[in-house]
Design a protein around this motif. Structure first.
Motif, PDB file in Angstrom:
ATOM      1  N   ALA A   1      35.733  57.273  33.710  1.00  0.00           N
ATOM      2  CA  ALA A   1      36.401  58.209  33.466  1.00  0.00           C
ATOM      3  C   ALA A   1      37.338  58.321  35.260  1.00  0.00           C
ATOM      4  O   ALA A   1      38.532  58.221  35.084  1.00  0.00           O
ATOM      5  CB  ALA A   1      36.205  59.534  32.215  1.00  0.00           C
ATOM      6  N   TYR A   2      36.259  57.570  36.028  1.00  0.00           N
ATOM      7  CA  TYR A   2      36.785  58.535  37.542  1.00  0.00           C
ATOM      8  C   TYR A   2      37.398  57.447  38.220  1.00  0.00           C
ATOM      9  O   TYR A   2      37.309  57.701  39.531  1.00  0.00           O
ATOM     10  CB  TYR A   2      35.604  59.277  38.245  1.00  0.00           C
ATOM     11  N   CYS A   3      36.987  56.019  37.395  1.00  0.00           N
ATOM     12  CA  CYS A   3      37.351  54.989  39.123  1.00  0.00           C
ATOM     13  C   CYS A   3      38.357  54.356  38.496  1.00  0.00           C
ATOM     14  O   CYS A   3      39.317  53.908  37.022  1.00  0.00           O
ATOM     15  CB  CYS A   3      36.260  53.775  38.408  1.00  0.00           C
ATOM     16  N   VAL A   4      39.319  53.907  39.510  1.00  0.00           N
ATOM     17  CA  VAL A   4      40.458  53.814  39.096  1.00  0.00           C
ATOM     18  C   VAL A   4      40.423  51.979  38.149  1.00  0.00           C
ATOM     19  O   VAL A   4      41.406  51.691  38.052  1.00  0.00           O
ATOM     20  CB  VAL A   4      41.122  53.502  40.751  1.00  0.00           C
ATOM     21  N   SER A   5      39.092  51.596  38.351  1.00  0.00           N
ATOM     22  CA  SER A   5      39.261  49.915  38.091  1.00  0.00           C
ATOM     23  C   SER A   5      38.367  50.330  36.855  1.00  0.00           C
ATOM     24  O   SER A   5      38.295  48.790  36.183  1.00  0.00           O
ATOM     25  CB  SER A   5      38.175  49.056  38.769  1.00  0.00           C
ATOM     26  N   ARG A   6      38.551  51.434  36.232  1.00  0.00           N
ATOM     27  CA  ARG A   6      37.456  51.215  35.099  1.00  0.00           C
ATOM     28  C   ARG A   6      38.410  49.935  33.632  1.00  0.00           C
ATOM     29  O   ARG A   6      39.401  49.762  33.998  1.00  0.00           O
ATOM     30  CB  ARG A   6      37.536  53.010  34.164  1.00  0.00           C
ATOM     31  N   ARG A   7      37.955  49.948  33.188  1.00  0.00           N
ATOM     32  CA  ARG A   7      38.145  49.239  31.637  1.00  0.00           C
ATOM     33  C   ARG A   7      38.974  49.243  31.608  1.00  0.00           C
ATOM     34  O   ARG A   7      40.542  47.859  31.184  1.00  0.00           O
ATOM     35  CB  ARG A   7      36.780  48.630  30.876  1.00  0.00           C
ATOM     36  N   SER A   8      39.823  51.040  30.826  1.00  0.00           N
ATOM     37  CA  SER A   8      40.742  50.872  30.116  1.00  0.00           C
ATOM     38  C   SER A   8      41.846  51.291  31.140  1.00  0.00           C
ATOM     39  O   SER A   8      43.293  52.103  30.288  1.00  0.00           O
ATOM     40  CB  SER A   8      40.303  52.128  29.262  1.00  0.00           C
ATOM     41  N   ASN A   9      42.118  51.186  32.121  1.00  0.00           N
ATOM     42  CA  ASN A   9      43.133  51.696  33.257  1.00  0.00           C
ATOM     43  C   ASN A   9      44.083  50.725  33.116  1.00  0.00           C
ATOM     44  O   ASN A   9      43.537  49.528  33.547  1.00  0.00           O
ATOM     45  CB  ASN A   9      42.506  51.942  34.587  1.00  0.00           C
ATOM     46  N   ASP A  10      45.528  50.317  33.161  1.00  0.00           N
ATOM     47  CA  ASP A  10      46.306  49.526  32.863  1.00  0.00           C
ATOM     48  C   ASP A  10      46.929  49.290  33.794  1.00  0.00           C
ATOM     49  O   ASP A  10      47.803  49.742  34.872  1.00  0.00           O
ATOM     50  CB  ASP A  10      47.550  50.391  32.052  1.00  0.00           C
ATOM     51  N   ILE A  11      46.881  48.346  35.081  1.00  0.00           N
ATOM     52  CA  ILE A  11      46.089  48.099  36.338  1.00  0.00           C
ATOM     53  C   ILE A  11      46.543  46.750  36.732  1.00  0.00           C
ATOM     54  O   ILE A  11      45.965  45.698  35.897  1.00  0.00           O
ATOM     55  CB  ILE A  11      45.549  49.206  37.338  1.00  0.00           C
ATOM     56  N   GLU A  12      47.152  46.542  37.633  1.00  0.00           N
ATOM     57  CA  GLU A  12      47.589  44.544  38.101  1.00  0.00           C
ATOM     58  C   GLU A  12      45.721  44.248  38.844  1.00  0.00           C
ATOM     59  O   GLU A  12      45.614  44.877  39.027  1.00  0.00           O
ATOM     60  CB  GLU A  12      48.550  44.742  39.242  1.00  0.00           C
ATOM     61  N   ARG A  13      45.497  43.532  37.840  1.00  0.00           N
ATOM     62  CA  ARG A  13      44.108  42.544  38.634  1.00  0.00           C
ATOM     63  C   ARG A  13      43.805  41.994  39.640  1.00  0.00           C
ATOM     64  O   ARG A  13      45.061  41.248  39.287  1.00  0.00           O
ATOM     65  CB  ARG A  13      43.236  42.295  37.445  1.00  0.00           C
ATOM     66  N   ALA A  14      42.811  41.460  39.943  1.00  0.00           N
ATOM     67  CA  ALA A  14      42.698  40.341  40.741  1.00  0.00           C
ATOM     68  C   ALA A  14      41.469  39.609  41.141  1.00  0.00           C
ATOM     69  O   ALA A  14      40.260  40.611  40.512  1.00  0.00           O
ATOM     70  CB  ALA A  14      43.406  40.509  42.586  1.00  0.00           C
ATOM     71  N   ALA A  15      41.017  38.885  42.038  1.00  0.00           N
ATOM     72  CA  ALA A  15      39.970  38.503  42.357  1.00  0.00           C
ATOM     73  C   ALA A  15      40.460  37.762  43.021  1.00  0.00           C
ATOM     74  O   ALA A  15      40.499  36.433  43.310  1.00  0.00           O
ATOM     75  CB  ALA A  15      39.482  37.976  40.743  1.00  0.00           C
ATOM     76  N   PHE A  16      38.812  37.595  43.892  1.00  0.00           N
ATOM     77  CA  PHE A  16      39.007  36.999  45.692  1.00  0.00           C
ATOM     78  C   PHE A  16      38.085  35.561  45.065  1.00  0.00           C
ATOM     79  O   PHE A  16      37.081  35.922  44.098  1.00  0.00           O
ATOM     80  CB  PHE A  16      38.878  37.806  47.105  1.00  0.00           C
ATOM     81  N   THR A  17      38.231  34.574  45.014  1.00  0.00           N
ATOM     82  CA  THR A  17      37.446  33.574  45.510  1.00  0.00           C
ATOM     83  C   THR A  17      36.365  33.759  46.392  1.00  0.00           C
ATOM     84  O   THR A  17      36.758  34.602  47.570  1.00  0.00           O
ATOM     85  CB  THR A  17      37.924  32.038  45.738  1.00  0.00           C
ATOM     86  N   VAL A  18      35.134  32.691  46.461  1.00  0.00           N
ATOM     87  CA  VAL A  18      33.623  32.764  47.813  1.00  0.00           C
ATOM     88  C   VAL A  18      35.005  32.332  49.213  1.00  0.00           C
ATOM     89  O   VAL A  18      34.756  33.493  49.683  1.00  0.00           O
ATOM     90  CB  VAL A  18      33.260  32.423  47.507  1.00  0.00           C
ATOM     91  N   ASP A  19      35.537  31.507  49.210  1.00  0.00           N
ATOM     92  CA  ASP A  19      36.452  30.768  49.979  1.00  0.00           C
ATOM     93  C   ASP A  19      37.739  31.763  50.688  1.00  0.00           C
ATOM     94  O   ASP A  19      37.774  31.969  51.418  1.00  0.00           O
ATOM     95  CB  ASP A  19      36.890  29.737  50.201  1.00  0.00           C
TER      96      ASP A  19
END
Length: 418
Positions: free
Chosen positions: A71-89
């Motif tokens: 509940a205290y985390c902005v990246s929580r599963r239920s939060n409607d935010i824009e998601r992103a992920a870096f590749t290793v490179d």
């Protein structure tokens, strides 16, 4: 930098700002074989080493996708935010390009947990391995340990990272279960204990075999969110003291809760985190680590909360007036350390200076102590009055009247007396 990569950087650097455990102190990784960077000299967030140097770190998440719904985390599963992920490179490219442009002196890499712990930890490991082995990067790296990751992955990561950390999240198991029922403190305790044992083992092997590599040379740390659950200051600091003792941590960080949802389980706060309380906890932590105080002296059943209007060292002194005054010319170093207004450096100078004769008020001022505070707790060669003439509440009033603390001013510049 491509627009796509720039957008990822904006999202994942912003998501990483809530993790404050990014100190760069303690590493002695040196540049070898004409590589890039030097962790010995450094440790784009600013952080401070133990000797006071300010360094800059590229502070990012590998991803803000997460399988958990804390509940205290902005990246929580239920939060409607824009998601992103870096590749290793992409992480490797950003780190090297920023370093070569002198934007940063090191990397702080954390991540949300996607798929499972090993899947995430393996990608973090690939980043640091590529930086060390392919890019020959010798700068500072602080890597997050993922709860639940295998011992093999953690061990390998520790060979390339300077510091590792894993967040305790809430000070108590009860608080954690309230806001993150999928998690447990045991998920943190197990890897903390494993890393501690590995550090000891590698150091012992190093004594016998010089070629044994270093393992997490800057140690490990943890972080607690403060104010999201109703723990007292006593509960928070007892947890910290226990973790320092049990896992030989370099630091425990205290992060004031920033409201990010309307969840009814959490308190309603203003837009600013409880910075004054956070500051008092850090001051208490400092007294435990560098001033020889036991946590039970500072916080106990009779005093479960820290004073907001005075620092914890002064608060302890006012509650223990029977220890004062001390004679600055005869008291031992550890006793002098307990005097409000005298720090570690000043205490050492006092012990050295009095070898050449008795110390007077003007000399104490030149040494650099906060004399207007310390004078109520010490005597020296020309002390004009005896401390017994004043009660603790009177001394507190004198000090508050002279205080210029920015935290205790009202908009009308009036001092707040709690």
């Amino acid at each position: 930098m491509s627009e796509r990569l720039r957008k990822k950087l904006n999202i994942l650097a912003d998501a990483a700002k809530y993790d404050v455990s990014c100190s760069s102190s303690g590493s002695d990784r040196k540049n070898t074989n004409k590589g890039v960077g030097n962790g010995h000299q450094s440790g784009i967030c600013h952080t401070y080493t133990e000797d006071g140097r300010c360094v800059s770190l590229l502070k990012i998440l590998l991803t803000n996708h997460c399988i958990f719904d804390c509940a205290y985390c902005v990246s929580r599963r239920s939060n409607d935010i824009e998601r992103a992920a870096f590749t290793v490179d992409e992480v490797v490219e950003l780190t090297m390009n920023f370093y070569r442009r002198n934007y940063i002196e090191g990397l702080f890499l954390s991540s949300g947990i996607f798929k499972n712990a090993d899947f995430t930890m393996e990608r973090l490991l690939r980043v640091v391995k590529k930086l060390r082995l392919e890019e020959n990067y010798n700068g500072y790296i602080h890597l997050k340990t993922i709860p639940g990751a295998s011992d093999e992955l953690i061990t390998e990561a520790g060979l390339y990272a300077d510091r590792m950390s894993i967040n305790l999240e809430m000070p108590t198991e009860t608080g954690l279960k309230l806001l993150a029922p999928e998690k447990s403190h045991q998920d943190v305790i197990k890897p903390l204990g494993f890393v501690k044992n590995q550090i000891i083992q590698f150091k012992e092997e190093k004594k016998l075999i010089k070629s044994v590599p270093k393992f997490v040379p800057a140690g490990q740390s943890t972080q607690m969110v403060i104010g999201a659950t109703p723990e007292t200051d006593k509960e928070i600091m007892y947890t910290a003291a226990n973790f320092y003792k049990s896992f030989s941590l370099k630091r425990v960080y205290y992060s004031g809760y920033i409201p990010i949802s309307n969840d009814s389980r959490m308190p309603v706060l203003g837009t600013q985190p409880p910075l004054l309380r956070e500051n008092r906890l850090y001051q208490t932590d400092w007294l435990m680590r560098f001033y020889g105080f036991d946590v039970q002296e500072l916080l106990n059943d009779a005093n479960p909360h820290l004073d907001t209007d005075i620092d914890p060292k002064l608060s302890w002194a006012l509650r223990n007036m029977h220890h004062f005054p001390i004679d600055i010319n005869t008291a031992d170093y550890n006793t002098i350390l307990r005097v409000p207004g005298i720090g570690v450096g000043s205490a050492k100078k006092i012990v050295q200076a009095r070898k050449f004769g008795k110390l007077y008020i003007h000399q104490l001022k030149k040494i650099g102590i906060a004399y207007n505070r310390a004078k109520h707790f010490i005597t020296c060669a020309d002390t004009p009055y005896q401390l017994k003439d004043f009660q603790g509440h009177q001394i507190k009033g004198f000090i508050l009247a002279e205080s210029q603390s920015k935290y205790l001013k009202t908009p009308n510049n009036q001092m707040l007396l709690f």
